[in-house]
Design an enzyme around this catalytic site. Sequence first.
Site, PDB file in Angstrom:
ATOM      1  CD  GLU A  74      -3.365  -6.333   3.836  1.00 19.73           C
ATOM      2  OE1 GLU A  74      -3.484  -7.048   2.821  1.00 19.73           O
ATOM      3  OE2 GLU A  74      -2.851  -5.202   3.799  1.00 19.73           O
ATOM      4  CD  GLU A 120      -2.905  -1.357   2.149  1.00 16.36           C
ATOM      5  OE1 GLU A 120      -3.351  -0.335   2.699  1.00 16.36           O
ATOM      6  OE2 GLU A 120      -3.201  -2.500   2.500  1.00 16.36           O
TER       7      GLU A 120
HETATM    8  C1  LIG Z   1      -2.761  -2.220   7.626  1.00 19.68           C
HETATM    9  C2  LIG Z   1      -2.224  -3.270   6.746  1.00 19.68           C
HETATM   10  O1  LIG Z   1      -3.028  -3.399   5.603  1.00 19.68           O
HETATM   11  C3  LIG Z   1      -2.184  -4.539   7.503  1.00 19.68           C
HETATM   12  C4  LIG Z   1      -1.023  -5.377   7.137  1.00 19.68           C
HETATM   13  O2  LIG Z   1      -0.110  -5.016   6.427  1.00 19.68           O
HETATM   14  S1  LIG Z   1      -1.078  -6.908   7.819  1.00 19.68           S
HETATM   15  C5  LIG Z   1       0.369  -7.696   7.264  1.00 19.68           C
HETATM   16  C6  LIG Z   1       0.248  -8.149   5.839  1.00 19.68           C
HETATM   17  N1  LIG Z   1       1.422  -8.903   5.519  1.00 19.68           N
HETATM   18  C7  LIG Z   1       1.425 -10.232   5.572  1.00 19.68           C
HETATM   19  O3  LIG Z   1       0.439 -10.884   5.879  1.00 19.68           O
HETATM   20  C8  LIG Z   1       2.734 -10.893   5.228  1.00 19.68           C
HETATM   21  C9  LIG Z   1       3.135 -11.830   6.326  1.00 19.68           C
HETATM   22  N2  LIG Z   1       4.435 -12.436   6.072  1.00 19.68           N
HETATM   23  C10 LIG Z   1       4.579 -13.434   5.166  1.00 19.68           C
HETATM   24  O4  LIG Z   1       3.674 -13.839   4.464  1.00 19.68           O
HETATM   25  C11 LIG Z   1       5.957 -14.048   5.065  1.00 19.68           C
HETATM   26  O5  LIG Z   1       6.598 -13.869   6.300  1.00 19.68           O
HETATM   27  C12 LIG Z   1       6.846 -13.439   3.950  1.00 19.68           C
HETATM   28  C13 LIG Z   1       6.254 -13.866   2.614  1.00 19.68           C
HETATM   29  C14 LIG Z   1       6.929 -11.932   4.063  1.00 19.68           C
HETATM   30  C15 LIG Z   1       8.287 -13.984   4.090  1.00 19.68           C
HETATM   31  O6  LIG Z   1       8.257 -15.376   4.102  1.00 19.68           O
HETATM   32  P1  LIG Z   1       9.584 -16.225   4.477  1.00 19.68           P
HETATM   33  O7  LIG Z   1      10.721 -15.679   3.704  1.00 19.68           O
HETATM   34  O8  LIG Z   1       9.220 -17.665   4.341  1.00 19.68           O
HETATM   35  O9  LIG Z   1       9.916 -15.879   5.981  1.00 19.68           O
HETATM   36  P2  LIG Z   1       9.056 -16.135   7.298  1.00 19.68           P
HETATM   37  O10 LIG Z   1       9.685 -17.256   8.060  1.00 19.68           O
HETATM   38  O11 LIG Z   1       7.601 -16.218   7.009  1.00 19.68           O
HETATM   39  O12 LIG Z   1       9.291 -14.749   8.070  1.00 19.68           O
HETATM   40  C16 LIG Z   1      10.565 -14.413   8.623  1.00 19.68           C
HETATM   41  C17 LIG Z   1      10.335 -13.838   9.996  1.00 19.68           C
HETATM   42  O13 LIG Z   1       9.654 -12.569   9.853  1.00 19.68           O
HETATM   43  C18 LIG Z   1       8.469 -12.559  10.628  1.00 19.68           C
HETATM   44  N3  LIG Z   1       7.462 -11.807   9.876  1.00 19.68           N
HETATM   45  C19 LIG Z   1       7.135 -11.935   8.579  1.00 19.68           C
HETATM   46  N4  LIG Z   1       6.196 -11.029   8.240  1.00 19.68           N
HETATM   47  C20 LIG Z   1       5.946 -10.308   9.358  1.00 19.68           C
HETATM   48  C21 LIG Z   1       5.084  -9.215   9.637  1.00 19.68           C
HETATM   49  N5  LIG Z   1       4.308  -8.662   8.703  1.00 19.68           N
HETATM   50  N6  LIG Z   1       5.072  -8.736  10.889  1.00 19.68           N
HETATM   51  C22 LIG Z   1       5.879  -9.265  11.847  1.00 19.68           C
HETATM   52  N7  LIG Z   1       6.722 -10.295  11.629  1.00 19.68           N
HETATM   53  C23 LIG Z   1       6.748 -10.798  10.403  1.00 19.68           C
HETATM   54  C24 LIG Z   1       8.084 -14.042  10.778  1.00 19.68           C
HETATM   55  O14 LIG Z   1       7.287 -14.235  11.909  1.00 19.68           O
HETATM   56  C25 LIG Z   1       9.441 -14.702  10.885  1.00 19.68           C
HETATM   57  O15 LIG Z   1       9.888 -14.504  12.206  1.00 19.68           O
HETATM   58  P3  LIG Z   1      10.798 -15.631  12.930  1.00 19.68           P
HETATM   59  O16 LIG Z   1      12.043 -15.735  12.095  1.00 19.68           O
HETATM   60  O17 LIG Z   1      11.013 -15.088  14.293  1.00 19.68           O
HETATM   61  O18 LIG Z   1       9.972 -16.900  12.913  1.00 19.68           O
END
Ligand SMILES: C[C@H](O)CC(=O)SCCNC(=O)CCNC(=O)[C@H](O)C(C)(C)COP(=O)(O)OP(=O)(O)OC[C@H]1O[C@@H](n2cnc3c(N)ncnc32)[C@H](O)[C@@H]1OP(=O)(O)O
Length: 654
Positions: A137, A117
Site C-alpha cells: 500500500e 489482510e
Molecule cells: C485497504 C487496503 O489495505 C488497501 C489496498 O489493498 S490497496 C491495493 C494494494 N494492492 C496493490 O497495490 C497491488 C496492485 N497490483 C499489482 O501490484 C499487480 O497488478 C499484481 C502484482 C497484482 C499483478 O501484476 P501483473 O500480473 O503484472 O498484472 P497487471 O498488469 O499489473 O494487472 C492486471 C490488471 O489488473 C489491474 N489491477 C491489478 N491490481 C489491481 C487492484 N488492486 N485494483 C484494481 N485493478 C487492479 C491492472 O490495472 C491491470 O488492468 P489492465 O489489464 O486493464 O491494465
Amino acid sequence: MSSKSRSTIEVGADGVAVITIVNPPVNSLSLDVLYSLEEKLQEGLRRDDVKAIVVIGYQGNFSGGFHISSFADLQQGKVAQPKPGYVSVDILTDTVEAARKPFVAAIDGHALGGGLEIAMCCHARISTPNAQLGLPELHLGIIPGFGAKLAKGEEALDLGLVDAIVSPNQLLETARKWALDIWERKRPWIPTLNRNDKVESVSDAKDILKFARAQAIKQAPNLYHPLAYIDVIEEGVVSGPRAGLMKEYETFEVLLRSDTCKALVHIFFARRGTTKVPGVTDLGLVPRHVKKVAIVGGGLMGSGIATAFLLSNYAVILKEVNDKFLEAGIDRVKGKKQICNATLKGKLSEEKFEKALSLLKGTLDYESFKDVDMAVTEDVPLKQQIFIDLEKFCPPHCILASNTSTIDLNLIGERTKSQDRIIGAHFFSPAHVIPLLEIVRAQQTSPQVIVDLLDVGKKIKKTPVVVRNCTGFAVNRMFFPYTQAALLLVEHGTDMYCIDRAFTKFGMHMGPFRLCDLIGIGVAMATEAQFILNMPDRTYKSMLIPLMQQDKRLGETTQRGFYIYDERCKAKPDPEIKKYIEKARDISGVSTDTKLLHLSVLDLNQLEKLSDKDIVEMISFPVVNEACRLLAEGIAVKAADLDIASVMGTSVMF
Ligand SMILES: C[C@H](O)CC(=O)SCCNC(=O)CCNC(=O)[C@H](O)C(C)(C)COP(=O)(O)OP(=O)(O)OC[C@H]1O[C@@H](n2cnc3c(N)ncnc32)[C@H](O)[C@@H]1OP(=O)(O)O
C-alpha cells in the site's frame, strides 16, 4: 454489481464452505465484492450444514487487494462511504476472526494489500510455493487499511505468515482438511489480531519504531505516509489492537485524500497503460519469442544493457572491435554485481549472478550473429555502417535496435532495406538499474517489431514507453529545458548550489548540476549540440559547460565538475566555480550589476534571492511546457506516458 465481480459460496458434503473471491484478473476487492463477501461469510456462519470455511481466490489468484479504481470514487464522494471500521472491524475482526467456525485462507497467485489482510484474519493460511504475499500500500501513498499486522515479508512460511506450503493441486483439499482439523480441535484456533508472539516488548518496539522513523525520513524526507504508518503500528503496540485498528482507519481516510495518494494511483494505472498503443497493440499481434540478443559495443551503456538482459536469462553476445575493448566490456558486466547488489538490496545471489554471466559470450566479428533475435547497438560512431553490417549478418526476422539518445533513427537506417525492423531502444544509465525503456518508432518501424520490443521490455523488467522519433525523443527533450533553465538562472545571479539544494529538498535525488556531473560534461555537451542544431531559436546558449570542458572539468569521472569529488565520489561545492560563472556571464554579456540593468521581468536582485519554491518552479515549468509540445506534435501518445517517462527515467538520477 458487475457479473464478473462477486463472491460465491459452495458447501461440500464434508461440511466445508468454500467462499471464492471473484473479480478477474486479480480478484481485486471492489466495494461490491466486499459487500457480497460479507453476505457469503454470514451465510456460511449461519448455515447448520457448514462446520468450517475456506476462502480462496478465483482461478489461482487469491486477491490483488482493494480495487484501486475505487479510490477515485471514494476521493470524489461518488460512492457512499462505508461506515467507520466497516471492513477492518465489522467484517474482518468481528465476523471472521471472532467467528464460531474456523476460517482458512487457501492462497495461490497474489495475496496483496487488503487481500493479504483478509488472509491474515483467517485462523490459518495454506499457500502454494509461488504465491506472493505482501502489503504494497505504501506505493500508493496509503497504509494497509483493513487491519495490518506487524509481520510481513517475503519468506511467508519463515515469518509465520502462512502455516503450510503445498502444491497448487493440493491447495484446496489441504485447506479444507485444515479447516476441519481446527473445527475438531486437532489444530490451534488462533485469532490473529491478538497474536503478539512476533511483537517485541513495548519499550523495544518503541526503539525499533524510532529507528524505522529515522530510516523513513532519510529515505524519503518529503513523504508523510510512511511515518503515519509507523504511528499506527505504535498505537497498536502501545494501546492494543483495537485502538490500533481505529487509528489505522482514521489515518487511512486522511491519506486516501492526499495529493501523494492521488498521484501514486495515477502512476499505478499510467504505468500499466504504456503498453496500450493505438494502431499497434490493438491489431491482435502476438509478440515473437526473443531468445538471443547481440549487443554491439561494451562501453558504459552496452555493458549495462547486456547486464539487464543477462539478469532476465537472455543469452547475450557482446561484440567489440578488438580484444582489449572486449575484455574491458566483459569486465564491466562482471563489475555490475556490486551495483545490482546495492540497488536490489542484496537480493542478487552469487549463484544467480554467475548463472547470468554464463549466458554471456564475447565476439569480435559478426559470424555469431546469424541466430540472434535482437541486436542492439550502443552509441558508437558509424552507426549507419553498423546497421548495414547487422542487416547482412543477422537473420531476416531479427529486431535491429539502436540505443541512441539523440541521433535521428530514420537516418540510422537510411542505407538499409530493413527499415521496418529498425527501432530505438533507449536505455537510461545505469541501464541494468533504471526501470524505463524508451521505445522509439521510426517512420517505417512495423507494429510487429514494436509489439516484440514491448514484450522484451516487460521481460527485462522495464516499463516501456513508446514514442515517435524526434531530437532527444521524449525523455531527453522534456528534460533538456531543465538544464537550460538552471544555466540561465545561474548566469543571471542564482547560486548553483542553492538550485541543487532546492531540488533535493523538493524530493529529487539530485539537482541539475550534480546530475550534469554524474552523466558527464561531455555527454551534456553532445546533447546540447543536437538541440542547438535542431531548435536553434529555443536554446539558451550558455558558455558555462563548454568552459568547464575546456578545463577538463568533466564531472564525476575526473573528480572535478560543478562539484569536486573525493575517491568515494562524495560531492563538495567548489568555490572556484565562481570563476567559470563570471567568465560565462562575460561571454553572454550578462551583468549582475543591477544598476547597469533594465530588466523588467528578471530582476537580478530577486534572482539572487529566489525562494526554493520559485527555483523549482522556474526550472520545472519549462519541462512541463516541453511535455505539452511533445503531445501537440504527436511524439507521445498520451500525457500519462510522459508522466511515466519522467518518473521512471529519472528515478535514480533524481
Ligand atoms: C485497504 C487496503 O489495505 C488497501 C489496498 O489493498 S490497496 C491495493 C494494494 N494492492 C496493490 O497495490 C497491488 C496492485 N497490483 C499489482 O501490484 C499487480 O497488478 C499484481 C502484482 C497484482 C499483478 O501484476 P501483473 O500480473 O503484472 O498484472 P497487471 O498488469 O499489473 O494487472 C492486471 C490488471 O489488473 C489491474 N489491477 C491489478 N491490481 C489491481 C487492484 N488492486 N485494483 C484494481 N485493478 C487492479 C491492472 O490495472 C491491470 O488492468 P489492465 O489489464 O486493464 O491494465
